[in-house]
Design a protein around this motif. Structure first.
Motif: not given
Length: 359
Positions: A333-352
């Motif tokens: 999964k991905i989210a384009m946030l104002p200051k960062v790009v968020l990459l995560t897994d389906d459960k959001q246990e791991f977030m980068h």
């Protein structure tokens, strides 16, 4: 009379401790392996690894390089180790070789003895989930020796009442892995586990997953149920980053909407990395307009441009494509946030999180 030992089994044990053999020659004993009849130990003045090893009564310190090369050069299934007047006689069939030996008392460190003479501050078991988290967070651990607190994975036992968290950072990216646990660490202080310690912990856990980590002033000791031990010194005054606060500053997980990473994403960023591989600093242009994301990379090696669908809000910034690519195999999964790009897994246990700069 000495009995034979399986050569491949012995080699496997020696290769397990080999990573802790010193690469420097200014202290000769640190390039040796210590045998005490029950274990074999390697130590490089920072890290020590010890495993159970039947040396057929041989006790002493022998060059790790010479012994490993000797055993590797032999084809016999079994070898015999014998003490022979300040040397070790290694026999296999009709082949024999004598290796010089240094006294056991010259070896500066033995994990089991150190453990018995130092006061433990706390301990915690290492679960499969925690091992998974360490492996993931190592992908984003720093390598800059000027920032030693970033060169490893930090354990925060107080992420929540039922969860602990693992963190890593390289100043540009920030990783977090949360896992269920009931661990109790005296003082509830974060524990910085150096990169090399984490790497060897993962390697040794493939053989024995039952392990606990003991904390001491200036040291960590992993104790495995099969008798193996992994020791590392730590810097006493090293303070970890306030990871939870930094994470909260950039992302509130309850309010973030993530999108499925497009199938073409990995190949697109791979091309961006390829084009910019000769550049001292990677920087790929990313823009989202009307649900279309465009990647543009330019360097002396050429240019790359990719366009794909992504239902994100309009935005534009620059980012290091290598920081994205290395995490795509473990995120969905991905989210384009104002200051960062968020990459995560389906459960959001791991977030980068990957920081970007304005276009």
């Amino acid at each position: 009379m000495s009995t034979a030992i399986d050569r491949k089994t012995l080699l496997k044990k020696l290769n397990t401790v080999k990573p802790a053999v010193s690469a420097q020659s200014y202290i000769p004993i640190l390039k040796h392996l210590k045998f005490d009849g029950k274990t074999v130990t390697a130590y490089n003045d920072i890290v020590a690894i010890s495993v159970l090893c039947d040396s057929q009564g041989f006790e002493g310190c022998v060059s790790a390089d010479l012994l490993l090369k000797t055993l590797s050069s032999m084809s016999a299934e079994e070898v015999v180790l014998q003490n022979s007047a300040e040397s070790l006689l290694v026999s296999a069939g009709r082949s024999k070789i004598k290796l010089p030996v240094m006294p056991s008392e010259d070896f500066p460190f033995v994990p089991a003895a150190w453990r018995n003479s130092n006061k433990i501050l706390g301990s915690f078991g290492v679960s499969k989930d925690m091992l998974t988290g360490i492996k993931l967070c190592l992908l984003g651990a720093g390598t800059d020796t000027q920032h030693p607190a970033q060169m490893g994975v930090t354990l925060d036992p107080l992420f929540s009442l039922e969860c602990a968290a693992l963190y890593s950072t390289d100043s540009v990216t920030l990783s977090r892995f949360t896992f269920g646990t009931d661990m109790e660490i005296p003082g509830d202080a974060p524990v910085i586990m150096p990169t090399f310690f984490c790497e060897q912990l993962l390697s040794m856990a493939r053989v024995c997953e039952d392990v606990k980590i003991e904390t001491y002033t200036g040291a960590l000791l992993a104790v495995f149920s099969d008798g193996s031990m992994l020791f590392t010194k730590t810097l006493v005054d090293l303070e970890p980053m306030a990871f939870a606060e930094v994470f909260k500053k950039y992302v509130e997980t309850d309010e973030v909407t993530t999108l499925t990473i497009p199938e073409a994403f990995e190949q697109s960023f791979e091309r961006a990395v390829l084009v910019q591989s000769a550049e001292p600093q990677f920087s790929t242009s990313v823009s989202v307009v009307s649900k279309k994301m465009t990647l543009k990379s330019t360097s002396k090696s050429g240019e790359a441009e990719d366009v794909m669908s992504l239902s994100a809000s309009d935005c534009a910034f620059y980012i290091n494509p290598a920081s994205v690519k290395r995490m795509l195999a473990v995120t969905s999964k991905i989210a384009m946030l104002p200051k960062v790009v968020l990459l995560t897994d389906d459960k959001q246990e791991f977030m980068h999180l990957i920081a970007h700069r304005s276009a």
